[in-house]
Each structure stands twice: as structure tokens, then as C-alpha cells.
Design a protein around this motif. Structure first.
Motif, short mmCIF file in Angstrom:
data_model
loop_
_atom_site.label_atom_id
_atom_site.label_comp_id
_atom_site.label_asym_id
_atom_site.label_seq_id
_atom_site.Cartn_x
_atom_site.Cartn_y
_atom_site.Cartn_z
N GLU A 151 0.87 -1.18 0.00
CA GLU A 151 0.00 0.00 0.00
C GLU A 151 0.91 1.23 0.00
OE1 GLU A 151 -3.30 2.31 2.78
OE2 GLU A 151 -2.16 0.63 3.61
N ILE A 152 0.73 2.09 -1.00
CA ILE A 152 1.56 3.29 -1.12
C ILE A 152 0.90 4.44 -0.36
CG2 ILE A 152 2.68 4.90 -2.73
CD1 ILE A 152 3.62 2.07 -3.27
N LEU A 153 1.68 5.13 0.45
CA LEU A 153 1.17 6.25 1.25
C LEU A 153 1.81 7.56 0.80
CD1 LEU A 153 1.52 4.87 4.89
CD2 LEU A 153 -0.54 4.89 3.52
N ASP A 154 1.03 8.63 0.80
CA ASP A 154 1.58 9.98 0.65
C ASP A 154 1.79 10.53 2.05
OD1 ASP A 154 1.70 10.47 -2.17
OD2 ASP A 154 -0.48 10.47 -2.19
N LYS A 155 3.03 10.91 2.35
CA LYS A 155 3.32 11.44 3.69
C LYS A 155 3.94 12.83 3.59
CE LYS A 155 4.09 8.41 7.03
NZ LYS A 155 4.71 7.41 7.90
N THR A 156 3.83 13.57 4.68
CA THR A 156 4.45 14.89 4.71
C THR A 156 5.74 14.83 5.53
OG1 THR A 156 3.11 15.46 6.65
CG2 THR A 156 2.27 16.16 4.50
N VAL A 157 6.67 15.71 5.19
CA VAL A 157 7.88 15.85 6.00
C VAL A 157 7.52 16.73 7.19
CG1 VAL A 157 10.29 16.60 6.03
CG2 VAL A 157 9.27 15.78 3.90
N ASN A 158 7.70 16.21 8.39
CA ASN A 158 7.30 16.94 9.59
C ASN A 158 8.50 17.24 10.47
OD1 ASN A 158 4.78 16.43 8.56
ND2 ASN A 158 3.92 15.64 10.45
N ASP A 159 8.45 18.38 11.14
CA ASP A 159 9.45 18.71 12.16
C ASP A 159 8.81 18.50 13.53
OD1 ASP A 159 11.29 19.41 10.26
OD2 ASP A 159 11.05 21.57 10.48
N ILE A 160 9.57 17.87 14.43
CA ILE A 160 9.08 17.65 15.80
C ILE A 160 9.59 18.79 16.68
CG2 ILE A 160 8.97 16.02 17.73
CD1 ILE A 160 7.90 14.84 15.11
N TYR A 161 8.68 19.42 17.39
CA TYR A 161 9.03 20.51 18.31
C TYR A 161 8.48 20.24 19.70
CZ TYR A 161 10.87 23.95 15.00
OH TYR A 161 11.65 24.63 14.08
N ASP A 162 9.27 20.60 20.72
CA ASP A 162 8.74 20.68 22.08
C ASP A 162 8.34 22.13 22.32
OD1 ASP A 162 9.05 18.06 22.78
OD2 ASP A 162 10.95 18.32 23.83
N ILE A 163 7.08 22.34 22.71
CA ILE A 163 6.59 23.68 23.04
C ILE A 163 6.57 23.79 24.57
CG2 ILE A 163 4.74 25.37 22.72
CD1 ILE A 163 5.97 24.39 20.05
N HIS A 164 7.45 24.63 25.12
CA HIS A 164 7.51 24.83 26.58
C HIS A 164 6.72 26.10 26.94
CE1 HIS A 164 10.89 21.92 26.94
NE2 HIS A 164 11.23 22.39 25.76
N PHE A 165 5.94 26.03 28.01
CA PHE A 165 5.15 27.21 28.38
C PHE A 165 4.74 27.13 29.85
CE2 PHE A 165 2.48 23.93 26.58
CZ PHE A 165 1.39 23.85 27.44
N ASP A 166 4.34 28.29 30.41
CA ASP A 166 3.83 28.33 31.78
C ASP A 166 2.38 27.85 31.81
OD1 ASP A 166 6.19 29.31 32.71
OD2 ASP A 166 5.57 31.41 32.69
#
Length: 203
Positions: free
Chosen positions: A129-144
Motif C-alpha cells: 500500500e503506497i502512502l503519501d506522507k508529509t515531511v514533519n518537524d518535531i518541536y517541544d513547546i515549553h510554556f507556563d
């Protein structure tokens, strides 16, 4: 297609081709690292320890710059290259194809080998099964903790994939964001007081 999308396969598949007593057993794997590739090849060499050849080709990355073809003792360019050719002609990446050959006693000649490895690889891809995927960046979002509602509103509006969260006095949410959306989305987060976005890796 934009440059932050690519095609790959959803799961491991198999294929088979027989010619003049020789048997070509094909395995196709979705992969993302060279370590995974080495593990799959080592496992097949152990499982098919009595096979004459374990030829393979792989392609990694959305930019398709990391690739290799290996003939494993077959005449030069008669095995790895035709396998790689099938990856290229199907426009796939993050994929490993291994063709295990049992020699049947009759030599196939260079053109016969090229045809056999190409057909064996094509058979396995046709089962995938062929999939179309996106290139993703993983980020940690730090917040109060105090700005939690603002953060959650952006996530609700934008729908990036959430990979993890840790809510204490200072909070962290791990997000997978499509590369073409990263700059805009991170700017949105960083407009909120106390928010710090930390890049982790690209997938």
C-alpha cells in the motif's frame, strides 16, 4: 507535489519470482534509518542463511539523497541497480527492498538477472500500500501553566499532531508539524508570553 511530501509504503510486503529453477524471494520494508536497514538485512541473512545472494537497495529521506544498491556477489549492476530502479520508477523513499536468491543450477546471464531482480522487486511493490506522507518537524513547546488555554486554542485551530505532553508548573507539549507550516505556527506560539519552541528532529 510540494517538496515537503513523499511516497512510501505502509507496511512490510513480500514478492516472489521464479526463473529456470532459481527462486527470488523479495521483502519490502518501510524504514527511516540506516540502523533499521542493517537489522532487516541481518535478520534475512540469518533466516535464509543457505541462500546464494541477499541483494538489496534502499532510499531514505524526502530529498532522496541517501540511497544504496548492493549486488551481494552477483555480477556488477545486475541486482542492486534494477531493484533501486523499481524504487525510483515508483517514486518511493524510506524503503528497503531485499531480494533473496536461491540458485537453481542454470545461469541466467546478465540480462536475465537484471530482469529477474527487477521483476521480483516490482512484484513486492505491487503488493504494498503506497502512502503519501508529509515531511514533519518535531518541536517541544515549553510554556507556563497560566497560558495553557492560549496554547490549546492554537492546537485546536491548527490541528498539528500531538506526540506527548507533560503538564506541571512549567508545561511541555511535543508536536509534529508539517514542514511548510512550521514557521507560521511557531511564530503563533511564540507571540504568547513564556512560550519557547525547541526543535527536536525531522521525520
Amino acid at each position: 507535489m510540494s517538496n515537503d511530501t513523499y511516497k512510501t509504503i505502509s507496511q512490510q510486503c513480500e514478492g516472489l519470482y521464479k526463473e529456470k529453477g532459481s527462486k527470488f524471494i523479495t521483502y519490502v520494508y518501510p524504514v527511516s534509518t540506516e540502523e533499521e536497514i542493517k537489522e532487516h538485512i541481518a535478520k534475512l541473512k540469518k533466516e535464509y542463511y543457505d541462500a546464494r545472494h541477499h541483494c538489496y537497495a534502499y532510499m531514505l529521506g524526502a530529498d532522496k539523497k541517501n540511497f544504496r544498491a548492493n549486488d551481494d556477489g552477483e555480477p556488477s549492476s545486475t541486482a542492486g541497480k534494477p531493484i533501486l530502479g523499481q524504487i525510483l520508477s515508483n517514486d518511493l523513499t524510506n524503503i528497503l527492498i531485499v531480494v533473496v536468491r536461491y540458485f537453481g543450477g542454470t545461469k541466467l546471464g546478465a540480462s536475465g538477472l537484471i530482469h529477474a531482480y527487477k521483476t521480483a522487486a516490482a512484484d513486492a511493490i505491487s503488493n504494498a500500500e503506497i502512502l503519501d506522507k508529509t515531511v514533519n518537524d518535531i518541536y517541544d513547546i515549553h510554556f507556563d501553566y497560566l497560558v495553557m488555554n492560549d496554547i490549546m486554542k492554537i492546537i485546536k485551530d491548527e490541528q498539528p499532531e500531538q506526540l506527548g505532553q507533560d503538564f506541571n508548573l512549567t508545561c511541555k507539549i511535543t508536536l509534529s508539524i508539517r514542514q511548510s507550516e512550521v514557521e507560521r505556527l511557531i511564530q503563533k506560539f511564540e507571540k504568547i508570553t513564556s512560550v519557547k519552541a525547541e526543535y527536536i528532529r525531522t521525520t
